[in-house]
Design an enzyme around this catalytic site. Sequence first.
Site, short mmCIF file in Angstrom:
data_model
loop_
_atom_site.label_atom_id
_atom_site.label_comp_id
_atom_site.label_asym_id
_atom_site.label_seq_id
_atom_site.Cartn_x
_atom_site.Cartn_y
_atom_site.Cartn_z
N ASP A 139 -2.27 -30.21 21.25
CA ASP A 139 -2.89 -31.33 21.97
C ASP A 139 -3.31 -30.97 23.40
OD1 ASP A 139 -2.61 -33.00 19.80
OD2 ASP A 139 -0.65 -33.72 20.41
N HIS A 183 -3.21 -38.24 19.27
CA HIS A 183 -2.90 -39.66 19.35
C HIS A 183 -2.98 -40.17 20.78
CE1 HIS A 183 -1.03 -40.03 15.22
NE2 HIS A 183 -1.86 -41.03 15.34
O1 F6P Z 1 1.45 -31.75 17.45
C1 F6P Z 1 0.84 -32.90 18.00
C2 F6P Z 1 0.17 -33.63 16.91
O2 F6P Z 1 -0.56 -32.68 16.25
C3 F6P Z 1 -0.73 -34.79 17.27
O3 F6P Z 1 -2.03 -34.47 17.63
C4 F6P Z 1 -0.68 -35.62 16.03
O4 F6P Z 1 -1.00 -36.93 16.28
C5 F6P Z 1 0.75 -35.46 15.60
O5 F6P Z 1 1.12 -34.18 16.03
C6 F6P Z 1 0.99 -35.68 14.16
O6 F6P Z 1 2.03 -34.90 13.68
P1 F6P Z 1 3.09 -35.34 12.59
O7 F6P Z 1 2.34 -35.97 11.47
O8 F6P Z 1 3.74 -34.07 12.20
O9 F6P Z 1 4.03 -36.30 13.24
#
Ligand code: F6P
Length: 377
Positions: A139, A183
């Site tokens: 991110d 997010h």
């Molecule tokens: O590692 C950060 C991230 O990739 C965000 O961009 C994303 O919203 C989130 O992790 C989702 O990861 P997970 O589904 O593993 O919680």
Amino acid sequence: MPGMARAKRIGILTAGGDSPGLNAAIRGIGKAAIDTYGMTVIGFRDGFRGLAENRSQPLDHRLSGILTVGGTILGTSRDKPHRMLVDGEVVDMTGAVVDTYKKHRLDALVCLGGGGTAKNALRLVRAGLDVITLPKTIDNDIVMTDASFGFATALDIATEAIDRLHSTAHSHHRIIVVEIMGHRAGWLALGAGVAGGADVILIPEVPYDVNSIAAAIRRRVQSGSAFSIVAVAEGARSPEDAAAFEAAELRKKKASTPDEIREAVAALAAVEAAHAGNTYRLAAQLEALTGLESRVTILGYVQRGGTPSAADRLLATRLGSAGADLINQGVFGVMVAARGEGAEPVPLDQVAGKRKPVPPDHPWVQAARHVGTCLGD
Ligand code: F6P
């Protein structure tokens, strides 16, 4: 032998979402610790959970052949030491973590992760452990560091995806809305959108108006381009939704009693649940407003899977080896930050739980606007 210092013992864990470059960083710190300083290196499985449950593996013979491997050989989790689900109950496992650290006679713990991991690491520092962190995230939202490993690879992947989506958008005269991870921060959508020449880029930091986006797409049609690529970050929202999200986040931040915290967490979860499927709703709205057929592509975990780019391998290796130097010097309670070509320790309390959003006037935003990209506002 009398007077001879005992070789240092260090533990390594990876926490939060997996990311390209994690194994390169484990290798970087591990090899430097062993080969340069004669330390012993132990890996803990599945983030802070493995540390609390004392699940470990010696790393000395596992560091070769992992430089190019995606994911993390140690496994990862989003578990926090002070709030861990054990047999259906939320339990403070900080004491168990401290016990494992002592059992292994560790001189340092290295946590590879983002701002949340730095927060958990700081809690362990306050519990008396010697901890350092290395900045990992696709991110790109960790404060006080020029870069974090994972981002460069994810940027390449998302950019290539936009490049490939152009063919179908152009051939079928369609709007393709491509959802990119992020997010809370829009660095990845913005970077890939600019590099891939997206026509519209939507990020959490710039709330969007669907009518402005539709107007921009209609202008493109009028000028002869009957297709558009819309790069949307997971967390991009309308001004009303952004205000509701911010209010819910603030409520959670301010909550202090257990009841307040429970209610604030539930309220934030409700706001996030209402946001689910937003990319599909946006595509349908744009189809209705422009008359162009629209399609959605969700890049998802493809963005953080597979082999790290050369840039991430280099970054992970130099931050990892700088981490071994800091442990050897006895510098703890810090994140190893990238600064120009070098690395510097930054106190964890300056990083913990913080986030680096895209400034609305950031040069990447300005460049996007200057080449005619719609930011949705
Ligand atoms: O590692 C950060 C991230 O990739 C965000 O961009 C994303 O919203 C989130 O992790 C989702 O990861 P997970 O589904 O593993 O919680």
